[in-house]
Enzyme design. Structure first.
Site, PDB file in Angstrom:
ATOM      1  N   GLU A 277      43.504  34.080  35.885  1.00 56.29           N
ATOM      2  CA  GLU A 277      43.373  35.609  36.278  1.00 56.29           C
ATOM      3  C   GLU A 277      43.913  35.603  37.462  1.00 56.29           C
ATOM      4  O   GLU A 277      43.349  35.954  38.458  1.00 56.29           O
ATOM      5  CB  GLU A 277      41.878  35.741  36.518  1.00 56.29           C
ATOM      6  CG  GLU A 277      41.217  35.715  34.908  1.00 56.29           C
ATOM      7  CD  GLU A 277      39.563  35.903  35.259  1.00 56.29           C
ATOM      8  OE1 GLU A 277      39.134  35.936  36.065  1.00 56.29           O
ATOM      9  OE2 GLU A 277      39.173  36.147  34.110  1.00 56.29           O
TER      10      GLU A 277
ATOM     11  N   GLU B  36      40.084  36.202  27.460  1.00 54.22           N
ATOM     12  CA  GLU B  36      38.552  35.973  27.357  1.00 54.22           C
ATOM     13  C   GLU B  36      37.972  37.306  27.190  1.00 54.22           C
ATOM     14  O   GLU B  36      38.695  38.443  27.615  1.00 54.22           O
ATOM     15  CB  GLU B  36      38.305  35.524  29.073  1.00 54.22           C
ATOM     16  CG  GLU B  36      38.918  34.194  29.290  1.00 54.22           C
ATOM     17  CD  GLU B  36      38.284  33.858  30.902  1.00 54.22           C
ATOM     18  OE1 GLU B  36      37.397  34.464  31.350  1.00 54.22           O
ATOM     19  OE2 GLU B  36      38.943  32.824  31.310  1.00 54.22           O
TER      20      GLU B  36
END
Length: 400
Positions: A194, A329
């Site tokens: 991320e 995710e």
């Protein structure tokens, strides 16, 4: 001599490649990250297309539903440091039996390396390779990344650290890609997790980290010459990705790239674990799943229409252009214990199920491939039993 000549020619081709997304030459990123570490691409081999015939679109079409083995290979302190057992082949088979056919393996590398040379410990490379083999042997697609990994990349998306981060990105991926080179197209690599980027300048720096990843993997040769690679949008945030990610890395391999985003929206419903000054936790989400008992805990944003809008943006920006999107995710989780138990528990559980089904269904409808984030709460990894059948059922309802 023949192998080395191929390696040099491949490097020249990479340097001049046309950007796969925007059609412009990616000339601002150097061929090799000049930096601090030895060259670990010491045994490049000629391209090998055996078992690598699928484009990114063709490969993505085979993903039914993905599963994260979270808090394990990326755990700081080692595979079992965050409370999960060692990953076993029987667990991978068990995940497959539940209806998943793709695995995401969040993985750390920096803590398993020599800090001076960036040499990854052989024992760790072999262990990760063993887990990848569990997946491929059982006909599971597997996405292997460099996760947060102590933040050496995430904390340094800036000009001052750009060269040193690119040097480590190159050193690590030379070793990872070489070690995993013989796996067929069941294995995909992902550049990061991320990586935070909030503006065009940071996006440009992040793009250089992705470019180094692509260049490095391709230069190792063999099946890596054709392997599908996944690059992360800024912060893996859909809005930021839509606004800032206007090009993809250049790549000598045609149609072999995917984009990754994550989805935990609204945060107050999916992940928030305590009220804050700026807002309260949501316990109830979606049409027909608001509570009359606790109306102040009903979601006030991020519901179905926002899901539709967000996923529609990824469809327009990428999937309609034959660039698959991985939702690496996502998840919403039950608040059945601790200090924040909803008063209207049945409605809360039904709302979680609705979120899981709706988000999964809409992702797939927009060409986005979802990977549920689990850290051991839904499936028991010690005895391979289902801990939360409602969650599994809700996910499968969305996938079907």
């Amino acid at each position: 001599m023949k192998t080395r000549s191929w390696h040099v020619l491949t490097g020249i081709a990479i340097a001049a490649v046309m950007c796969a997304y925007c059609g412009k030459k990616n000339v601002s990123i150097p061929l090799k990250a000049r930096g601090l570490y030895p060259d670990y691409n010491t045994s490049p081999v000629p391209p090998d297309a055996t078992g690598m015939g699928s484009t990114a679109v063709q490969l993505a079409s085979r993903f039914s539903l993905g599963w994260n083995v979270g808090n394990t290979l990326e755990a700081i302190g080692g595979e079992t440091a965050w409370g999960n057992p060692l990953i076993s082949e029987s667990y991978i088979r068990f995940v497959k039996q539940q209806g998943f056919n793709a695995i995401r393996l969040p993985c750390s590398w920096d803590q398993h390396s020599d800090k001076a040379t960036a040499k990854i410990h052989d024992a760790w490379l072999n262990r990760v390779k063993e887990v990848v083999q569990y997946c491929v042997k059982n006909d599971m697609y597997v996405l292997l990344n460099i996760h947060w990994d102590g933040g050496w990349l995430d904390h340094n998306i800036n000009k001052a650290k750009q060269d040193s981060v690119n040097a480590k990105q190159k050193a690590f991926w030379e070793q990872i890609a070489t070690a995993m080179r013989d796996f067929d197209e069941h294995l995909l690599f992902a550049s990061a997790n991320e990586p935070p980027a909030d503006n065009a300048e940071q996006m440009e720096i992040l793009s250089s980290y992705h470019q180094t990843f692509v260049n490095t993997v391709r230069a190792t040769g063999g099946r890596n010459s054709y392997r599908v690679l996944v690059v992360q949008g800024p912060s893996t945030d859909i809005d930021k990705t839509n606004n800032l990610m206007n090009s993809l890395p250049g790549d000598v391999a045609k149609d072999r790239m995917m984009v990754e985003v994550h989805y935990y929206t609204p945060y107050q419903f999916c992940l928030m674990d305590g009220d804050a000054s700026w807002g309260k936790m949501f316990y109830y989400w979606g049409a027909g799943y608001h509570s009359t008992i606790e109306p102040d805990r009903n979601a006030s944003w991020g519901e179905e229409s926002d899901v539709n809008t967000s996923f529609g943006r990824m469809k327009t920006k990428f999937t309609d252009k034959q660039i698959p999107v991985i939702m690496g995710e996502y998840g919403a989780y039950r608040r059945n214990g601790g200090t924040n138990v909803p008063k209207d528990l049945n409605t809360h559980n039904n709302a979680v199920d609705h979120w899981l089904t709706y988000v999964t269904k809409q992702a797939i409808a927009n060409g986005i491939k979802p990977f549920f984030w689990d850290t051991g709460g839904a499936l028991d990894r010690r005895n391979n039993t289902v801990l939360d059948k409602q969650t599994i059922d809700a996910l499968m309802a969305g996938a079907k």
